[in-house]
Design a protein around this motif. Structure first.
Motif, PDB file in Angstrom:
ATOM      1  N   ILE A  98      95.335  41.160  74.695  1.00 46.24           N
ATOM      2  CA  ILE A  98      95.225  42.596  74.947  1.00 46.24           C
ATOM      3  C   ILE A  98      96.470  43.244  74.352  1.00 46.24           C
ATOM      4  O   ILE A  98      97.594  42.818  74.633  1.00 46.24           O
ATOM      5  N   THR A  99      96.278  44.242  73.528  1.00 46.28           N
ATOM      6  CA  THR A  99      97.384  44.977  72.922  1.00 46.28           C
ATOM      7  C   THR A  99      97.688  46.224  73.747  1.00 46.28           C
ATOM      8  O   THR A  99      96.774  46.954  74.120  1.00 46.28           O
ATOM      9  N   ILE A 100      98.963  46.430  74.043  1.00 45.57           N
ATOM     10  CA  ILE A 100      99.403  47.661  74.703  1.00 45.57           C
ATOM     11  C   ILE A 100     100.138  48.499  73.661  1.00 45.57           C
ATOM     12  O   ILE A 100     101.216  48.113  73.204  1.00 45.57           O
ATOM     13  N   SER A 101      99.566  49.618  73.270  1.00 43.53           N
ATOM     14  CA  SER A 101     100.186  50.493  72.272  1.00 43.53           C
ATOM     15  C   SER A 101     100.805  51.695  72.969  1.00 43.53           C
ATOM     16  O   SER A 101     100.231  52.238  73.910  1.00 43.53           O
ATOM     17  N   VAL A 102     101.978  52.113  72.485  1.00 42.51           N
ATOM     18  CA  VAL A 102     102.711  53.220  73.090  1.00 42.51           C
ATOM     19  C   VAL A 102     102.582  54.452  72.201  1.00 42.51           C
ATOM     20  O   VAL A 102     102.997  54.425  71.035  1.00 42.51           O
ATOM     21  N   TRP A 103     101.991  55.520  72.754  1.00 46.29           N
ATOM     22  CA  TRP A 103     101.801  56.764  72.003  1.00 46.29           C
ATOM     23  C   TRP A 103     102.255  57.948  72.850  1.00 46.29           C
ATOM     24  O   TRP A 103     102.046  57.974  74.060  1.00 46.29           O
ATOM     25  N   ARG A 104     102.852  58.918  72.210  1.00 43.73           N
ATOM     26  CA  ARG A 104     103.326  60.135  72.868  1.00 43.73           C
ATOM     27  C   ARG A 104     102.173  61.110  73.038  1.00 43.73           C
ATOM     28  O   ARG A 104     101.547  61.521  72.052  1.00 43.73           O
ATOM     29  N   PRO A 105     101.848  61.548  74.258  1.00 41.28           N
ATOM     30  CA  PRO A 105     100.768  62.525  74.445  1.00 41.28           C
ATOM     31  C   PRO A 105     101.167  63.917  73.955  1.00 41.28           C
ATOM     32  O   PRO A 105     102.350  64.257  73.915  1.00 41.28           O
ATOM     33  N   GLN A 106     100.167  64.714  73.626  1.00 41.53           N
ATOM     34  CA  GLN A 106     100.425  66.087  73.200  1.00 41.53           C
ATOM     35  C   GLN A 106     100.904  66.951  74.359  1.00 41.53           C
ATOM     36  O   GLN A 106     101.731  67.840  74.178  1.00 41.53           O
ATOM     37  N   GLY A 107     100.421  66.679  75.565  1.00 39.60           N
ATOM     38  CA  GLY A 107     100.826  67.478  76.720  1.00 39.60           C
ATOM     39  C   GLY A 107     100.154  68.836  76.734  1.00 39.60           C
ATOM     40  O   GLY A 107      99.088  69.042  76.142  1.00 39.60           O
ATOM     41  N   SER A 108     100.773  69.812  77.393  1.00 43.81           N
ATOM     42  CA  SER A 108     100.168  71.129  77.553  1.00 43.81           C
ATOM     43  C   SER A 108     101.197  72.224  77.307  1.00 43.81           C
ATOM     44  O   SER A 108     102.408  72.009  77.471  1.00 43.81           O
ATOM     45  N   PRO A 109     100.749  73.430  76.920  1.00 39.64           N
ATOM     46  CA  PRO A 109     101.692  74.530  76.646  1.00 39.64           C
ATOM     47  C   PRO A 109     102.579  74.896  77.828  1.00 39.64           C
ATOM     48  O   PRO A 109     103.681  75.410  77.644  1.00 39.64           O
ATOM     49  N   GLU A 110     102.100  74.624  79.050  1.00 38.63           N
ATOM     50  CA  GLU A 110     102.880  74.969  80.235  1.00 38.63           C
ATOM     51  C   GLU A 110     104.169  74.177  80.345  1.00 38.63           C
ATOM     52  O   GLU A 110     105.041  74.497  81.161  1.00 38.63           O
ATOM     53  N   GLU A 111     104.322  73.136  79.541  1.00 37.55           N
ATOM     54  CA  GLU A 111     105.544  72.330  79.583  1.00 37.55           C
ATOM     55  C   GLU A 111     106.715  73.001  78.853  1.00 37.55           C
ATOM     56  O   GLU A 111     107.849  72.530  78.951  1.00 37.55           O
ATOM     57  N   ILE A 112     106.447  74.061  78.112  1.00 38.61           N
ATOM     58  CA  ILE A 112     107.520  74.798  77.449  1.00 38.61           C
ATOM     59  C   ILE A 112     108.237  75.657  78.485  1.00 38.61           C
ATOM     60  O   ILE A 112     107.634  76.511  79.123  1.00 38.61           O
ATOM     61  N   ARG A 113     109.530  75.430  78.656  1.00 36.52           N
ATOM     62  CA  ARG A 113     110.310  76.134  79.679  1.00 36.52           C
ATOM     63  C   ARG A 113     111.205  77.232  79.104  1.00 36.52           C
ATOM     64  O   ARG A 113     111.668  78.099  79.834  1.00 36.52           O
ATOM     65  N   THR A 114     111.475  77.208  77.820  1.00 37.11           N
ATOM     66  CA  THR A 114     112.350  78.209  77.216  1.00 37.11           C
ATOM     67  C   THR A 114     111.697  79.593  77.310  1.00 37.11           C
ATOM     68  O   THR A 114     110.537  79.759  76.911  1.00 37.11           O
ATOM     69  N   PRO A 115     112.386  80.611  77.828  1.00 38.38           N
ATOM     70  CA  PRO A 115     111.787  81.951  77.960  1.00 38.38           C
ATOM     71  C   PRO A 115     111.476  82.549  76.588  1.00 38.38           C
ATOM     72  O   PRO A 115     112.257  82.413  75.642  1.00 38.38           O
ATOM     73  N   PHE A 116     110.354  83.217  76.495  1.00 38.93           N
ATOM     74  CA  PHE A 116     110.017  83.936  75.271  1.00 38.93           C
ATOM     75  C   PHE A 116     110.763  85.272  75.263  1.00 38.93           C
ATOM     76  O   PHE A 116     111.082  85.846  76.299  1.00 38.93           O
TER      77      PHE A 116
END
Length: 314
Positions: free
Chosen positions: A178-196
């Motif tokens: 069984i291969t375990i591959s590590v990939w970075r998820p795209q996530g969601s826009p709500e994860e951006i914390r820097t104020p616009f």
């Protein structure tokens, strides 16, 4: 409802994805290779081989681990029974999903469990945070595998996931890999914390325009007066007269390097840089915002979130 994902500046095949509302789950920290404590070699009932040196962070790929059982029982992956268009695969007549596992009228479809390894507790692994988030996702190529493989979103998940698979192989008498591959998820826009809004040296906003899909990129517009300097010496100052699109952004000490592109959203030219995950956007804003401020630049720099992607030369 269906939509296409478009990544500005990347020659990637668009993927169909469901556009349903998303439940916000924070993207886990990627972790470090040095923190993976499991060593290569033989264990009780299984063996481990790590392949974490060859990583491609710009694509979201962080290597893989192969876990091999020492038993005789085969490892079986549930295969698809239908094509993308819904028609049965050739030779799949008579195949069916166990009605105890999934009712025939299950709205998720008959191939919802395709790609899963029979016997593994996916609900438990998902609860532990070991599995790449696939619901909903436009990374079907990652989530539905035809060979025995698990996708995990973090290097920090490898040790417990390897131990879990090792116990499963030992107690079940499984043989094979069984291969375990590590990939970075795209996530969601709500994860951006820097104020616009306005910052020192630049203004931050959602990128908008014909070549940017909604909420997939942010735009940093410089408050200065200087153009992005050509990276190659001897190039003219005017963008349209340059023969090389590489530019230097920032002050004289350690500027950032990027590529200038023609843009319909920010004509005539803008700089596009790419990150894999929304969780990486804040750090990118800090980095490129500092470069814009130190370089006293005008113009727009777009940080686009590509999600994980795979490129293979033929």
């Amino acid at each position: 409802m269906r939509c296409f994902r478009h990544v500005p500046g990347l020659a990637i095949i668009a993927v169909l994805t469901a556009c349903a509302p998303r439940v916000v789950r924070p993207t886990p920290e990627m972790g470090r290779v040095e923190d993976v404590r499991t060593q290569d070699g033989d264990y009780d009932g299984y063996s481990v081989a790590k392949h974490l040196a060859r990583q491609q962070p710009d694509q979201g790929a962080y290597g893989h681990v192969v876990v091999t059982g020492h038993g005789q029982r085969p490892i079986v992956v549930r295969q698809r029974t239908r094509r993308v268009d819904g028609m049965p695969l050739s030779g799949s007549v008579g195949l069916r999903i166990d009605p105890i596992v999934m009712r025939p009228d299950d709205p998720r479809g008959p191939d919802f469990l395709a790609g899963r390894i029979l016997g593994l507790d996916y609900a438990f692994m998902k609860q532990q945070g070991w599995l790449f988030p696939c619901e909903p996702s436009d990374t079907t190529w990652l989530c539905y595998r035809t060979s025995p493989e698990l996708i995990t979103p973090s290097l920090a998940s490898l040790d417990p996931l390897i131990a879990y698979l090792g116990r499963w192989m030992k107690h079940g008498g499984y043989g094979g890999t069984i291969t375990i591959s590590v990939w970075r998820p795209q996530g969601s826009p709500e994860e951006i914390r820097t104020p616009f809004g306005k910052h020192d040296g630049f203004t931050l906003s959602w990128a908008q325009g014909p070549d940017v899909r909604e909420r997939t990129a942010v735009a940093l517009t410089g408050h200065g007066t200087r153009l992005f300097a050509p990276r190659e010496e001897g190039q003219p100052e005017a963008y349209e007269q340059r023969g090389n699109t590489a530019v230097l952004i920032g002050g004289p000490e350690a500027p950032g390097t990027a590529l200038l592109s023609r843009s319909k959203s920010y004509p005539p030219y803008a700089v596009f840089v790419h990150v894999v995950s929304y969780a990486d956007v804040d750090a990118a804003i800090e980095q490129w915002g500092r470069h814009l401020r130190e370089g006293e630049h005008q113009g727009t720099l777009v940080i686009a979130v590509s999600g994980p992607w795979y490129f293979q030369t033929l």
